[in-house]
Enzyme design. Structure first.
Site, PDB file in Angstrom:
ATOM      1  N   HIS A  75      33.711 -86.587  36.598  1.00  0.00           N
ATOM      2  CA  HIS A  75      32.530 -87.342  37.044  1.00  0.00           C
ATOM      3  C   HIS A  75      32.317 -88.582  36.161  1.00  0.00           C
ATOM      4  O   HIS A  75      32.227 -89.708  36.658  1.00  0.00           O
ATOM      5  CB  HIS A  75      31.300 -86.425  36.997  1.00  0.00           C
ATOM      6  CG  HIS A  75      30.024 -87.073  37.404  1.00  0.00           C
ATOM      7  ND1 HIS A  75      29.466 -86.884  38.644  1.00  0.00           N
ATOM      8  CD2 HIS A  75      29.179 -87.913  36.742  1.00  0.00           C
ATOM      9  CE1 HIS A  75      28.343 -87.588  38.725  1.00  0.00           C
ATOM     10  NE2 HIS A  75      28.142 -88.211  37.581  1.00  0.00           N
ATOM     11  N   GLU A  76      32.263 -88.346  34.855  1.00  0.00           N
ATOM     12  CA  GLU A  76      31.986 -89.473  33.948  1.00  0.00           C
ATOM     13  C   GLU A  76      33.127 -90.482  33.981  1.00  0.00           C
ATOM     14  O   GLU A  76      32.903 -91.691  33.880  1.00  0.00           O
ATOM     15  CB  GLU A  76      31.719 -88.968  32.518  1.00  0.00           C
ATOM     16  CG  GLU A  76      30.500 -88.030  32.386  1.00  0.00           C
ATOM     17  CD  GLU A  76      29.198 -88.592  32.959  1.00  0.00           C
ATOM     18  OE1 GLU A  76      29.024 -89.831  32.935  1.00  0.00           O
ATOM     19  OE2 GLU A  76      28.361 -87.797  33.441  1.00  0.00           O
ATOM     20  N   HIS A  98      32.577 -92.904  36.692  1.00  0.00           N
ATOM     21  CA  HIS A  98      31.700 -93.986  36.229  1.00  0.00           C
ATOM     22  C   HIS A  98      32.492 -94.945  35.337  1.00  0.00           C
ATOM     23  O   HIS A  98      32.355 -96.164  35.416  1.00  0.00           O
ATOM     24  CB  HIS A  98      30.529 -93.420  35.405  1.00  0.00           C
ATOM     25  CG  HIS A  98      29.454 -92.757  36.214  1.00  0.00           C
ATOM     26  ND1 HIS A  98      28.770 -93.395  37.209  1.00  0.00           N
ATOM     27  CD2 HIS A  98      28.914 -91.502  36.150  1.00  0.00           C
ATOM     28  CE1 HIS A  98      27.843 -92.574  37.724  1.00  0.00           C
ATOM     29  NE2 HIS A  98      27.926 -91.412  37.097  1.00  0.00           N
TER      30      HIS A  98
HETATM   31 ZN    ZN Z   1      26.670 -89.711  37.378  1.00  0.00          ZN
END
Ligand code: ZN
Length: 504
Positions: free
Chosen positions: A268-269, A272
């Site tokens: 997830h990170e 980003h």
């Molecule tokens: Zn997030």
């Protein structure tokens, strides 16, 4: 120096100060000793004051005037290239927000936020909403004043939402969420009625942290996250922050008795992080080197975490690399069984533990209450009861304790009303982007099944990351996918995937 060059020079200094604040904050969340907090708060406040002064500096107004920028032309002048237009739009937006807000209100909000956050920690521990209530009421009052300063056409919620999802209105958001809700609630009901057991218990076996970290780094490299321009560290709450043009920090946390936390957190990170590393060369170092909105940013993390990271193709490729690291926990597990386990659906009370099917119902609940709180339809005393009613309607479960309901999230204590919807906007946009990607690259799932993630990464970089915040979020979506946000893509994806998994 002409006006545009001067404005860019000023923007550069603001960004350098902001990155300095981010370094102090990153350190605070990772390595700072506990007792350093008091002076750290002073350091951050001083720098924030410097940023504020630069943004509202009267010279800025002269420069915007010289460049033809005003409330009437806030979307940017015509007759210039897209990047210049985007730059002026974003710079004016930042200026206009700050200049409309009296300094006393900013200070009072900051003070109330820190008090509210401390009280929220105590109230949550005691599981007693009554302790938190006066602080929440005060925050809401101040944020209403903030919304009035900003002005709005339809809803008092508009300026709050606009903080996180620029240019989106409450009315537009309501329509999108209503369309989602209408198909999501029946899908969850069907899955609840299914007799299929996803076998998620295997994920709570023993998974040593050092091996989890090693596997996480393998995935980051496969995704193309550049570790010479970034790092992966540990923090209590996983996050991504950018400290400079070539410095993107990710964090995760390890739980040896729950495998999905660290690995899906890292994916997830890194989603980003790839966005932050992928801004176009001409944008880097300026305010256009940022996500188009929080929703679009979240679409990148969720696309990697869920549409790629929880797909059958992904685990066909990566389970053979995972299994040898955990011979005891995974000795009797194969890729298909593992894929089913990481996609278990179970309506629960806690948002951060929710699966990708029920997750957005938690967001709809919060949005419904937030809106009613700000329009005055919901009194502060009645918030916990309203939470229980909505929870029962949407998820079929309701909390017995405030801790598992209204006090579970930190956001309200930080005054972050209007933030939650961006999580759902991200999920919806992720599916919409992935549909467009598959239209262009019909064989992409086969490639993922061979462990090749470059087509996904390169497509996202070209169409989303490289453009930074040159375009408003919905324009970007329309540009790349041919339409504004449409919940249909996400719900089609869920119905297909979970229909097969749960036989519904
Ligand atoms: Zn997030």
């Amino acid at each position: 120096m002409d006006a545009l060059a001067e404005l860019k020079q000023r923007d550069r200094e603001i960004l350098l100060l902001n990155h300095s604040i981010d370094i102090l904050r990153w350190d605070q969340e990772t390595y700072m000793p506990e007792r350093a907090i008091e002076e750290r708060a002073e350091q951050v406040a001083l720098l924030q004051g410097m940023v504020h002064d630069r943004i509202v500096d009267p010279r800025q107004e002269e420069l915007f005037g010289a460049l033809g920028m005003s409330e009437k032309t806030k979307m940017g002048p015509s007759g210039v290239d897209d990047e210049t237009r985007g730059f002026l739009r974003e710079a004016f937006r930042r200026y206009s927000k700050q200049v409309k807000t009296p300094k006393e209100l900013v200070e009072e909000l900051a003070k109330t936020q820190s008090l509210a956050q401390a009280e929220w920690v105590r109230a949550r521990k005691a599981s007693d909403f009554k302790l938190f209530k006066p602080y929440l009421a005060k925050l809401v009052e101040l944020l209403k004043a903030y919304a009035e300063c900003q002005g709005y056409a339809e809803s008092v919620y508009d300026p709050l939402l606009d903080e996180y999802e620029p240019w989106m209105t409450t009315g537009e958001l309501e329509k999108i969420l209503a369309a989602l809700r209408a198909r999501l609630v029946p899908l969850v009901e069907k899955i609840r009625g299914s007799a299929v057991d996803a076998g998620a218990a295997i994920l709570t076996r023993s998974f040593p942290a050092d091996k989890q970290r090693a596997f996480g780094l393998t995935l980051l490299r496969a995704m193309g996250f550049d570790l010479s321009r970034g790092r992966l560290d540990v923090s209590a709450h996983p996050f991504t922050t950018t400290l400079g043009r070539d410095d993107v920090r990710l964090t995760t946390r390890y739980n040896e008795r729950f495998f999905p936390g660290a690995v899906f957190g890292a994916i997830h990170e890194a989603g980003h992080g790839l966005y932050e590393q992928g801004f176009g060369a001409s944008l880097r170092g300026s305010l256009l080197a940022s996500g188009a909105s929080l929703g679009i940013h979240e679409s990148q993390s969720r696309l990697w975490e869920n549409l790629i990271g929880r797909s059958r193709a992904f685990w066909t490729a990566f389970f053979p690399k995972l299994k040898p690291l955990f011979p005891e926990a995974l000795g009797d597990v194969d890729a298909d069984r593992f894929y089913r386990a990481v996609n278990a659906v179970s309506p629960s009370l806690i948002r951060v533990e929710a699966d990708e099917v029920t997750y957005n119902l938690h967001i709809i609940l919060r949005f419904t209450l937030e809106k009613k709180i700000f329009t005055g339809e919901l009194a502060m005393d009645d918030v916990p009861a309203a939470w229980a009613v909505e929870s029962e309607k949407l998820l079929g479960v309701k909390p017995d304790a405030d801790r598992d309901g209204v006090l579970q999230d930190v956001h309200w204590s930080m005054g972050a009303f209007g933030y939650f919807p961006t999580y759902t906007l991200g999920n919806l946009a992720a599916a919409q982007f992935f549909t467009a990607l598959k239209r262009k690259h019909p064989d992409v799932e086969e490639e993922i099944g061979q462990g090749r993630l470059d087509t996904v990464r390169d497509w996202l970089k070209e169409h989303v990351h490289a453009r930074g915040s040159v375009y408003p979020a919905q324009d970007l979506l329309a540009h790349v996918t041919g339409e504004r946000l449409n919940a249909g893509h996400f719900i089609d994806y869920l119905e297909k995937k979970y229909g097969e998994l749960y036989g519904v």
